[in-house]
Design a protein around this motif. Structure first.
Motif, PDB file in Angstrom:
ATOM      1  N   LEU A 179       0.826  -1.196   0.000  1.00  0.00           N
ATOM      2  CA  LEU A 179       0.000   0.000   0.000  1.00  0.00           C
ATOM      3  C   LEU A 179       0.868   1.257   0.000  1.00  0.00           C
ATOM      4  CD1 LEU A 179      -2.662  -1.048   2.640  1.00  0.00           C
ATOM      5  CD2 LEU A 179      -2.754  -1.287   0.160  1.00  0.00           C
ATOM      6  N   GLY A 197      -2.962   5.701  -2.054  1.00  0.00           N
ATOM      7  CA  GLY A 197      -3.940   4.693  -2.456  1.00  0.00           C
ATOM      8  C   GLY A 197      -3.314   3.349  -2.722  1.00  0.00           C
ATOM      9  N   ARG A 198      -4.128   2.427  -3.131  1.00  0.00           N
ATOM     10  CA  ARG A 198      -3.674   1.070  -3.396  1.00  0.00           C
ATOM     11  C   ARG A 198      -3.089   0.993  -4.800  1.00  0.00           C
ATOM     12  NH1 ARG A 198      -9.258  -1.344  -0.732  1.00  0.00           N
ATOM     13  NH2 ARG A 198      -8.993  -0.251   1.232  1.00  0.00           N
ATOM     14  N   LEU A 230      -2.241  -0.894  -8.532  1.00  0.00           N
ATOM     15  CA  LEU A 230      -2.680  -1.861  -9.529  1.00  0.00           C
ATOM     16  C   LEU A 230      -1.652  -2.972  -9.686  1.00  0.00           C
ATOM     17  CD1 LEU A 230      -4.011   0.518 -12.322  1.00  0.00           C
ATOM     18  CD2 LEU A 230      -5.350  -0.791 -10.683  1.00  0.00           C
ATOM     19  N   ARG A 283      -0.318  -9.150  -0.367  1.00  0.00           N
ATOM     20  CA  ARG A 283       0.186  -7.777  -0.341  1.00  0.00           C
ATOM     21  C   ARG A 283       0.907  -7.521   0.986  1.00  0.00           C
ATOM     22  NH1 ARG A 283      -1.843  -3.840  -3.333  1.00  0.00           N
ATOM     23  NH2 ARG A 283      -3.897  -4.807  -3.520  1.00  0.00           N
ATOM     24  N   GLU A 325     -17.065  -3.142  -5.782  1.00  0.00           N
ATOM     25  CA  GLU A 325     -17.164  -2.221  -4.652  1.00  0.00           C
ATOM     26  C   GLU A 325     -17.717  -2.916  -3.415  1.00  0.00           C
ATOM     27  OE1 GLU A 325     -19.572   0.908  -6.087  1.00  0.00           O
ATOM     28  OE2 GLU A 325     -18.055   1.696  -7.488  1.00  0.00           O
ATOM     29  N   LEU A 357     -15.252  -5.511  -1.938  1.00  0.00           N
ATOM     30  CA  LEU A 357     -14.164  -4.842  -1.232  1.00  0.00           C
ATOM     31  C   LEU A 357     -14.591  -4.427   0.174  1.00  0.00           C
ATOM     32  CD1 LEU A 357     -12.557  -2.652  -4.045  1.00  0.00           C
ATOM     33  CD2 LEU A 357     -11.491  -4.563  -2.834  1.00  0.00           C
ATOM     34  N   ASP A 378     -12.388  -5.912   3.413  1.00  0.00           N
ATOM     35  CA  ASP A 378     -11.644  -5.092   4.366  1.00  0.00           C
ATOM     36  C   ASP A 378     -11.705  -5.648   5.783  1.00  0.00           C
ATOM     37  OD1 ASP A 378     -10.762  -3.381   2.455  1.00  0.00           O
ATOM     38  OD2 ASP A 378     -12.179  -1.768   2.913  1.00  0.00           O
ATOM     39  N   ALA A 407     -10.090  -5.836 -10.414  1.00  0.00           N
ATOM     40  CA  ALA A 407     -10.223  -4.767  -9.430  1.00  0.00           C
ATOM     41  C   ALA A 407      -9.976  -5.286  -8.024  1.00  0.00           C
ATOM     42  CB  ALA A 407     -11.614  -4.147  -9.526  1.00  0.00           C
ATOM     43  N   SER A 441      -6.354  -5.856  -7.306  1.00  0.00           N
ATOM     44  CA  SER A 441      -5.584  -4.624  -7.146  1.00  0.00           C
ATOM     45  C   SER A 441      -5.847  -3.921  -5.823  1.00  0.00           C
ATOM     46  CB  SER A 441      -5.898  -3.659  -8.294  1.00  0.00           C
ATOM     47  OG  SER A 441      -5.449  -4.175  -9.522  1.00  0.00           O
ATOM     48  N   TYR A 442      -7.083  -3.986  -5.330  1.00  0.00           N
ATOM     49  CA  TYR A 442      -7.475  -3.111  -4.236  1.00  0.00           C
ATOM     50  C   TYR A 442      -7.793  -3.789  -2.918  1.00  0.00           C
ATOM     51  CZ  TYR A 442      -7.812   0.243  -8.047  1.00  0.00           C
ATOM     52  OH  TYR A 442      -7.526   1.038  -9.122  1.00  0.00           O
ATOM     53  N   LEU A 463      -7.503  -5.396   0.622  1.00  0.00           N
ATOM     54  CA  LEU A 463      -6.489  -5.317   1.671  1.00  0.00           C
ATOM     55  C   LEU A 463      -6.021  -6.697   2.115  1.00  0.00           C
ATOM     56  CD1 LEU A 463      -8.070  -2.516   3.887  1.00  0.00           C
ATOM     57  CD2 LEU A 463      -6.133  -2.284   2.327  1.00  0.00           C
TER      58      LEU A 463
END
Length: 293
Positions: free
Chosen positions: A121, A125-126, A128, A148, A243, A246, A250, A276, A279-280, A282
């Protein structure tokens, strides 16, 4: 001709394969995979891909020998990190003279899971994921875990539920299978999420939501008998799948999604939702891939 050097016992079919390149992401992947391998009594295979140098540089060139020496040293460091993270794990290193994507797809054929590190991170932001990671998630011959590194933390989250996205496609069927298996051995609650876009007919009454819940129930049918120890929460939510998933991820220790990848690397086809989430999210993400026959 490509060369292949192996150190230690040859392991196939019951091991985790980790792509290593010396990055912080690769280190996080090695540590995570070592702990999983020890817990599940699997072997660990650390794979470093070293592409052959262009034609002007013959094999005898000192530059190539220096690269070989550096790759070997890096492999030994990663091996030590794996054993430090999970003492007693059975681990080996592999050095292949191929492009990373080609080498790791080949190694994935005999693996229980392919584990890859992703960028950490950043303040704005996160980050890609790269094209090689996307290609492997779409075309590996086993499930692919993306790890990650977490700043200020020793390891990715080990608490919370396992989350799986369910959309009724064949890809999500494989994701459901992987998610139940992961939730079972982790002793974690499983959250199965079905997302629908909010449009005109969604708000016309309860019929649409009832249909969505029935679809989710059908997709999960039979799995409770196979995994009676897994407690499942069924969630039907409105909104874009990436969305909403995600939001659940989290608070999760693992997110499982399906891959629609097919064909060779030239025909890469990984769904936008999966990309997506890779990439994003956590938490660690597992992209479910059918295991090689």
């Amino acid at each position: 001709m490509a060369f292949l050097k192996r150190k230690g016992k040859r392991m196939s079919g019951t091991d985790l394969v980790v792509g290593v390149d010396g990055s912080a992401g690769a280190l996080a992947a090695v540590q995570w995979a070592a702990r999983v391998a020890r817990a599940r009594r699997l072997g660990l295979r650390l794979v470093h891909a070293l592409p052959e140098l262009p034609a002007p540089y013959p094999r005898a060139d000192p530059t190539y020998e220096q690269l070989l020496e550096a790759a070997g040293a890096q492999g030994r460091v990663m091996l030590a990190e794996a054993r430090d993270a999970a003492s007693g794990v059975e681990a080996a290193t592999v050095l292949r003279s191929e492009r990373p994507a080609d080498a790791l797809v080949a190694e994935s054929g005999g693996a229980a899971m392919l584990v890859l590190g992703t960028p950490g991170l950043r303040p704005l932001g996160r980050v890609l994921v790269g094209s090689v990671t996307v290609a492997l998630a779409a075309h590996a011959r086993c499930p692919v875990a993306l790890i990650r590194p977490h700043a200020g933390e020793d390891e990715p989250p080990a608490e919370g539920p396992v989350v799986v996205g369910v959309d009724g496609s064949p890809a999500s069927e494989e994701a459901i299978a992987v998610a139940y298996e992961e939730a079972s051995w982790r002793g974690a609650r499983l959250i199965a999420v079905h997302c629908r876009h909010r449009d005109g007919w969604w708000d016309t009454g309860t019929t649409a939501e009832e249909y969505a819940r029935e679809l989710l129930a059908q997709r999960l049918a039979g799995w409770a008998e196979k995994y009676p120890d897994v407690v499942v929460d069924r969630e039907v939510v409105a909104g874009r799948a990436a969305e909403r998933l995600l939001d659940f991820a989290d608070r999760a220790q693992l997110l499982v999604v399906g891959s629609r990848g097919r064909g060779g690397f030239g025909g890469l086809a990984l769904g936008s939702t999966s990309q997506a989430l890779m990439s994003y999210a956590l938490c660690p993400v597992v992209v479910a891939r059918p295991r090689a026959k």
